[in-house]
Design a protein around this motif. Structure first.
Motif, PDB file in Angstrom:
ATOM      1  N   GLU A  39     -52.836  -7.784 -32.994  1.00 58.37           N
ATOM      2  CA  GLU A  39     -53.602  -8.203 -31.813  1.00 58.37           C
ATOM      3  C   GLU A  39     -53.925  -7.001 -30.925  1.00 58.37           C
TER       4      GLU A  39
ATOM      5  N   LYS B 171     -57.359 -12.000 -30.416  1.00 62.52           N
ATOM      6  CA  LYS B 171     -56.376 -13.039 -30.167  1.00 62.52           C
ATOM      7  C   LYS B 171     -56.194 -13.827 -31.463  1.00 62.52           C
TER       8      LYS B 171
ATOM      9  N   TYR C 289     -58.324 -15.462 -36.247  1.00 69.39           N
ATOM     10  CA  TYR C 289     -58.375 -14.714 -34.994  1.00 69.39           C
ATOM     11  C   TYR C 289     -59.772 -14.738 -34.399  1.00 69.39           C
TER      12      TYR C 289
ATOM     13  N   ARG D  35     -63.252 -10.654 -28.524  1.00 67.31           N
ATOM     14  CA  ARG D  35     -63.618 -10.907 -27.130  1.00 67.31           C
ATOM     15  C   ARG D  35     -65.072 -11.379 -27.048  1.00 67.31           C
TER      16      ARG D  35
ATOM     17  N   SER E 162     -53.830 -23.008 -31.748  1.00 64.71           N
ATOM     18  CA  SER E 162     -54.458 -23.206 -30.444  1.00 64.71           C
ATOM     19  C   SER E 162     -55.116 -24.578 -30.425  1.00 64.71           C
TER      20      SER E 162
ATOM     21  N   ALA F 280     -59.230 -18.746 -25.604  1.00 61.70           N
ATOM     22  CA  ALA F 280     -58.501 -17.527 -25.961  1.00 61.70           C
ATOM     23  C   ALA F 280     -58.434 -16.521 -24.845  1.00 61.70           C
ATOM     24  N   TRP F 281     -59.511 -16.401 -24.061  1.00 60.61           N
ATOM     25  CA  TRP F 281     -59.608 -15.278 -23.144  1.00 60.61           C
ATOM     26  C   TRP F 281     -59.596 -15.644 -21.667  1.00 60.61           C
TER      27      TRP F 281
END
Length: 261
Positions: A13, A19, A46, A49, A111, A259-260
């Motif tokens: 990561e 992520k 994964y 960004r 997630s 995720a962000w």
């Protein structure tokens, strides 16, 4: 080993500025015939960004990789797919991805977006694509050892499992169990053959490596009949359902936000 795997995922990561949305075990440890010295086949999904997706060069170019593979000195084989790559494969009914989603050996909890993806997989199963995946795997693996005297037990089990999985799909129209033991217990085959296959499974998990051809007479006879029969089935199966791309686009955007933010 679980701690080592977690450390490896954290390093990836940071190194790739990604992520990890989900990580699990694949291969023999997921199929239930690993032995003490088996490698750990870690697979993960994964996401990059947001700025990496809002650029003129698509993911897969330069540092924005759509796949990551790492060989470790700790008997670790680690590989991951970027989420949009994974969703395109999901749209085609990729059986390897479905196995990742259905395994119980999980290293990074899914997630919310991956949980939704698994729910979507249960509602939109692709029997034809998965059937071809397992049938081709069984046929290819069998060709590699059918004329060899000393056969690796893993090679035999790697042929039996996809053959049973293909028959499961043909008869039940659902995604097959990952564990070979479960497939064996519910297979519609003679008890003597089931016992013989179960014996090979027990020998493999106990650490044995080789079997002689003379010990595989009944299994070879089964494969010589079953594989051609499955090839005939393939020609009669209907086309798979189509998953709207809009649904997967929405899932990707949700994953990016989760995720962000």
């Amino acid at each position: 080993m679980r701690g080592t795997i977690q450390e490896e995922l954290a390093i990836l990561e940071k190194k790739h500025d990604i992520k990890i949305l989900y990580a699990c075990e694949s291969g023999s440890r997921s199929w239930g015939y690993h032995s003490q010295d088996s490698d750990y086949d870690v697979r993960f999904l994964y996401i990059h960004r947001q700025d990496d997706y809002l650029s003129i060069d698509p993911v897969g170019i330069g540092r924005k990789r759509d796949a990551i593979e790492v060989k470790s000195e700790h008997k670790l084989d680690v590989a991951g797919w970027e989420i949009t790559k994974a969703l395109r494969l999901f749209r085609k009914g990729n059986a390897s991805l479905l196995e990742w989603l259905h395994t119980e050996n999980i290293y990074r909890s899914p997630s919310p977006s991956i949980i939704r993806l698994k729910e979507l997989s249960n509602k939109n199963f692709h029997p034809l694509a998965c059937f071809h995946h397992y049938l081709n795997m069984a046929s290819r693996n069998y060709r590699e050892w059918q004329d060899i005297e000393n056969v690796k037990l893993k090679a035999v089990l790697n042929t039996i499992r996809p053959a049973l999985a293909a028959r499961w799909i043909e008869s039940r129209h659902t995604f097959p169990p990952l564990l070979l033991q479960t497939l064996l217990e519910q297979a519609e085959i003679e008890q003597s053959l089931q016992d013989e296959m179960g014996g090979l499974l027990a020998r493999k998990t106990a650490g044995e490596r080789l079997a002689l051809q003379q010990q595989l007479v009944h299994i070879r006879r089964y494969l010589n009949t079953e594989l051609p029969s499955l090839h005939e089935v393939a020609g009669r199966m209907p086309a798979d359902p189509i998953i709207p791309t809009e649904v997967l686009d929405c899932l990707f955007r949700q994953a990016l936000k989760e995720a962000w933010e």
